[in-house]
Design a protein around this motif. Structure first.
Motif, PDB file in Angstrom:
ATOM      1  N   THR A  88       0.818  -1.210   0.000  1.00  0.00           N
ATOM      2  CA  THR A  88       0.000   0.000   0.000  1.00  0.00           C
ATOM      3  C   THR A  88       0.851   1.259   0.000  1.00  0.00           C
ATOM      4  OG1 THR A  88      -0.145   0.131   2.431  1.00  0.00           O
ATOM      5  CG2 THR A  88      -1.832  -1.177   1.284  1.00  0.00           C
ATOM      6  N   ARG A  89       2.135   1.137   0.351  1.00  0.00           N
ATOM      7  CA  ARG A  89       2.965   2.342   0.425  1.00  0.00           C
ATOM      8  C   ARG A  89       4.376   2.179  -0.125  1.00  0.00           C
ATOM      9  NH1 ARG A  89       6.548   2.506   4.829  1.00  0.00           N
ATOM     10  NH2 ARG A  89       6.349   0.770   6.305  1.00  0.00           N
ATOM     11  N   ALA A 144       2.625  12.127  -8.722  1.00  0.00           N
ATOM     12  CA  ALA A 144       1.252  11.807  -9.115  1.00  0.00           C
ATOM     13  C   ALA A 144       0.991  12.031 -10.599  1.00  0.00           C
ATOM     14  CB  ALA A 144       0.275  12.629  -8.285  1.00  0.00           C
ATOM     15  N   ASP A 145       1.857  12.810 -11.263  1.00  0.00           N
ATOM     16  CA  ASP A 145       1.718  13.022 -12.701  1.00  0.00           C
ATOM     17  C   ASP A 145       3.112  13.142 -13.306  1.00  0.00           C
ATOM     18  OD1 ASP A 145       2.624  15.665 -12.166  1.00  0.00           O
ATOM     19  OD2 ASP A 145       0.557  16.348 -11.901  1.00  0.00           O
ATOM     20  N   SER A 176       0.946   6.749  -1.093  1.00  0.00           N
ATOM     21  CA  SER A 176      -0.457   6.678  -0.674  1.00  0.00           C
ATOM     22  C   SER A 176      -1.081   5.409  -1.230  1.00  0.00           C
ATOM     23  CB  SER A 176      -1.231   7.902  -1.176  1.00  0.00           C
ATOM     24  OG  SER A 176      -0.725   9.091  -0.593  1.00  0.00           O
ATOM     25  N   GLY A 183      -3.611   2.819  -2.925  1.00  0.00           N
ATOM     26  CA  GLY A 183      -4.570   2.855  -4.022  1.00  0.00           C
ATOM     27  C   GLY A 183      -4.395   4.014  -4.968  1.00  0.00           C
ATOM     28  N   GLN A 184      -3.158   4.500  -5.122  1.00  0.00           N
ATOM     29  CA  GLN A 184      -2.896   5.658  -5.976  1.00  0.00           C
ATOM     30  C   GLN A 184      -2.022   5.285  -7.170  1.00  0.00           C
ATOM     31  OE1 GLN A 184      -4.265   8.807  -5.508  1.00  0.00           O
ATOM     32  NE2 GLN A 184      -5.456   7.670  -3.979  1.00  0.00           N
ATOM     33  N   ARG A 185      -2.181   6.033  -8.223  1.00  0.00           N
ATOM     34  CA  ARG A 185      -1.410   5.857  -9.451  1.00  0.00           C
ATOM     35  C   ARG A 185      -0.233   6.844  -9.423  1.00  0.00           C
ATOM     36  NH1 ARG A 185      -2.697   4.279 -14.950  1.00  0.00           N
ATOM     37  NH2 ARG A 185      -1.713   5.616 -16.511  1.00  0.00           N
ATOM     38  N   TYR A 186       0.959   6.343  -9.751  1.00  0.00           N
ATOM     39  CA  TYR A 186       2.167   7.172  -9.736  1.00  0.00           C
ATOM     40  C   TYR A 186       2.909   7.060 -11.064  1.00  0.00           C
ATOM     41  CZ  TYR A 186       1.767   7.866  -4.696  1.00  0.00           C
ATOM     42  OH  TYR A 186       1.323   8.224  -3.442  1.00  0.00           O
ATOM     43  N   SER A 245       0.580   1.456  -9.782  1.00  0.00           N
ATOM     44  CA  SER A 245      -0.423   1.745  -8.757  1.00  0.00           C
ATOM     45  C   SER A 245      -0.107   0.975  -7.495  1.00  0.00           C
ATOM     46  CB  SER A 245      -1.829   1.373  -9.243  1.00  0.00           C
ATOM     47  OG  SER A 245      -2.213   2.174 -10.343  1.00  0.00           O
ATOM     48  N   THR A 246      -0.260   1.609  -6.355  1.00  0.00           N
ATOM     49  CA  THR A 246      -0.084   0.943  -5.080  1.00  0.00           C
ATOM     50  C   THR A 246      -1.327   0.126  -4.744  1.00  0.00           C
ATOM     51  OG1 THR A 246      -0.882   2.942  -3.994  1.00  0.00           O
ATOM     52  CG2 THR A 246       1.515   2.648  -4.140  1.00  0.00           C
ATOM     53  N   PRO A 287      -4.593  -1.079  -2.722  1.00  0.00           N
ATOM     54  CA  PRO A 287      -5.624  -0.306  -2.009  1.00  0.00           C
ATOM     55  C   PRO A 287      -5.720  -0.744  -0.559  1.00  0.00           C
ATOM     56  CG  PRO A 287      -6.639  -2.098  -3.199  1.00  0.00           C
ATOM     57  CD  PRO A 287      -5.161  -2.166  -3.520  1.00  0.00           C
TER      58      PRO A 287
END
Length: 603
Positions: A101-102, A124-125, A166, A168-171, A189-190, A192
């Protein structure tokens, strides 16, 4: 690329005497190799020439920019005079850290030693925002050959651990040289938090399909006979299928790239002189890893690939790996791979992680096997003890519904080549029963086979294609999916394919198979648990649908052929949130959140 050691007419000193080699552990072989090379020094420059020559044989020729282009990862830095230096990197691959998750481990291979730092930008982008100073690991490998020469390679693997991400996030991420070139932008993606649906894929026994120079000359000829029944490069088609599906992660159940072609963890064939029929399947080739990482980059650069080790991953080679790592033929893995480090300290491919409502456990079958005992017992029982603690903690966790274990050697399979391994079955199956493991993914046998659910060595009940299994009462489902790319084996005499649309004449009958025991003994057994069999290339695709506590969670396991046909399916079902925490079990879980080694900064 290799260095001759003997004057003309002199009998080459080519290896450990066969009788001695048969009794040597990989650690003892490493000591022998160290002495062999001490008397025959190879310069670092010679090693570098060996590596460059191998890349040239793969078609990666010319300057660094051309090498990079050949690897499919063009640099954005200029190559004209006065322009920033290009980043010569290929084979990007991801794996989860101890906490998916992290944490995400990001790796690749440099085609040249960097003149300074290598950075990993992440954010994040595509504007990124955070930077990791990556770690560069140099791996110099020396391999004595039958003719008395030494094959050497100097490789550079780059790694960074992105931490404090974070859930459940896309990096986005990229590799970069300060003031120089970059790799292409890529994403991951991490995992969730909570009960989110997801898909993962799995297979074993993949290998490399490459050009007919270097890679095949040393390792791959034996594994690529003429075969017109299916696609000419099944490993490539399966990788493309995984890339298209974009699973949350991919499990590889051992025998990764076949850099060690013998599969017995021996440094050379030990025949003097080499027989006229010898085709070179005694030579560990470290540059096979270069081709392998390139071959999976289309998916591994965005999807974490989680590896277990098989018998072809025991690398009996002397290396100057400057990264601390385990012995027993796994020194090179410490340089090439970053896997979660929450297992026993001397077992680099033994670990666990959690994703949504599923706990995943990777085990090293080489430590457990009676069929191929080269590394049997090397952990001194630490792996089995750790597995008990980990399975207990997972089954007690109310957030975990399903437990998936993957390893190479099969506890249950009916192949004519390896069948079932008595060591794996006797050591692990009682634990799978005790902690109600739902699914065991295996490799080693080059075909697809699914069992009926098994409990205490017997079929719980028949589970034909499309059935729903309740592991709590029915037992554990074992699937051999050693169908990831190597040519197929055969079934036992009288045994046939048995999959959707092809039930076979032996449907519903007992099969005569065997259990591989110590000393090459094949102990016969009559089995009724072999439910689905497919003698061709296939990948598992597993859809997980978590239910809310008290409702039903399902895990639907599908076998997909290299042509995209679904050939078999079974659904595993459990009551969600049924785990009951136990203080003693939870006490063994203290290392779950520990960060693996590596350089990282918050992203």
């Amino acid at each position: 690329m290799t260095r001759s050691l003997n004057p003309p007419g002199e009998t080459p000193d080519v290896g450990i005497p066969a009788a001695l080699a048969a009794q040597m552990s990989i650690g003892e072989q490493n000591d022998w190799l160290r002495g062999f090379l001490k008397a025959r020094p190879v310069s670092r420059r010679s090693a570098l020439r060996g590596a460059v020559g191998a890349l040239a044989g793969l078609g990666m020729v010319g300057g660094i920019g051309e090498v990079l282009a050949a690897c499919g990862s063009p640099s954005t830095g200029g190559t004209v005079a006065g322009a920033p230096a290009p980043l010569a990197l290929s084979g990007r691959h991801l794996s989860f850290g101890a906490d998916p998750t992290r944490q995400m481990a990001i790796g690749g291979e440099l085609t040249a030693k960097p003149g300074g730092q290598v950075l990993i930008d992440i954010g994040a982008d595509a504007n990124y925002g955070s930077t990791i100073v990556a770690e560069v690991r140099e791996l110099i490998s020396h391999v004595p050959q039958q003719d008395g020469s030494i094959r050497s390679a100097d490789q550079f693997f780059v790694h960074g651990l992105a931490d404090q991400l974070s859930a459940g996030q896309r990096y986005h991420y990229r590799f970069r040289l300060p003031g120089g070139g970059t790799s292409p932008d890529s994403v991951f993606s991490t995992a969730p938090t909570g009960r989110a649906p997801f898909t993962f894929t799995a297979f074993g026994d993949q290998g490399v399909n490459g050009p007919t120079t270097v890679i095949e000359a040393f390792t791959d000829d034996y594994y690529k006979p003429a075969d017109s029944r299916r696609t000419p490069q099944p490993a490539s088609s399966l990788v493309a299928m995984i890339a298209k599906r974009q699973p949350a992660f991919h499990l590889l159940a051992g025998d990764i790239c076949y850099a060690d072609p013998t599969g017995y963890g021996k440094p050379v064939k030990n025949t003097v002189p080499a027989p006229a029929t010898s085709t070179g399947f005694d030579n560990f080739d470290p540059t096979t890893w270069t081709a392998y990482f390139h071959s999976i980059e289309s998916t591994a650069a965005t999807t974490p690939w989680m590896f277990a080790t098989g018998n072809h991953d025991m690398e009996a080679v002397y290396d100057d790996n400057k990264v601390p790592g385990a012995t027993h033929g796994y020194g090179g893995h410490a340089a090439r791979l970053d896997l979660p480090k929450n297992g026993p300290s001397n077992c680099p491919s033994v670990y666990s992680f959690k994703y949504s409502n599923v706990g995943v456990v990777s085990l090293d079958g080489n430590d457990l096997s009676t069929e191929i005992p080269t590394n049997a017992g090397y952990s001194g029982g630490a792996q089995v003890s750790w597995a008990r603690q980990t399975l207990s903690a997972l089954r007690a966790d109310p957030n975990i519904d399903f437990i998936v274990v993957f390893h190479h050697h099969c506890a249950y399979a009916t192949s004519a080549s390896h069948a079932s391994d008595g060591g794996v079955r006797s050591l692990m199956s009682p634990l799978y029963d005790e902690f109600s493991v739902d699914l065991v993914v295996q490799g080693h046998n080059h075909q697809y086979e699914r069992t009926n659910p098994i409990k205490a060595g017997s079929t719980g009940r028949a589970a034909p294609d499309g059935a729903t299994v309740h592991p709590l009462t029915d037992g554990t489902t074992y699937i051999c999916v050693g169908s990831g790319g190597r040519p197929r084996y055969t079934w036992q005499p009288g045994e046939t394919d048995r999959f959707r649309g092809n039930t076979g004449p032996d449907s519903g009958t007992r099969v005569t198979s065997y259990v591989a025991q110590a000393g090459g003994v094949k102990q016969p057994e009559q089995v009724d648990w072999s439910q689905a069999r497919y003698l061709d290339y296939a990948v598992l695709s597993v859809d997980v649908a978590p239910g809310q506590p008290g409702a039903e969670s399902t895990m639907t396991v599908r076998a997909i052929s290299d042509t995209g046909q679904e050939i078999d399916a079974v659904t595993l079902a459990r009551t969600a949130g049924a785990g009951t925490p136990k203080p003693s079990a939870m006490g063994t879980w203290g290392s779950w959140g520990h960060t693996q080694s590596g350089l990282s900064v918050p992203a």
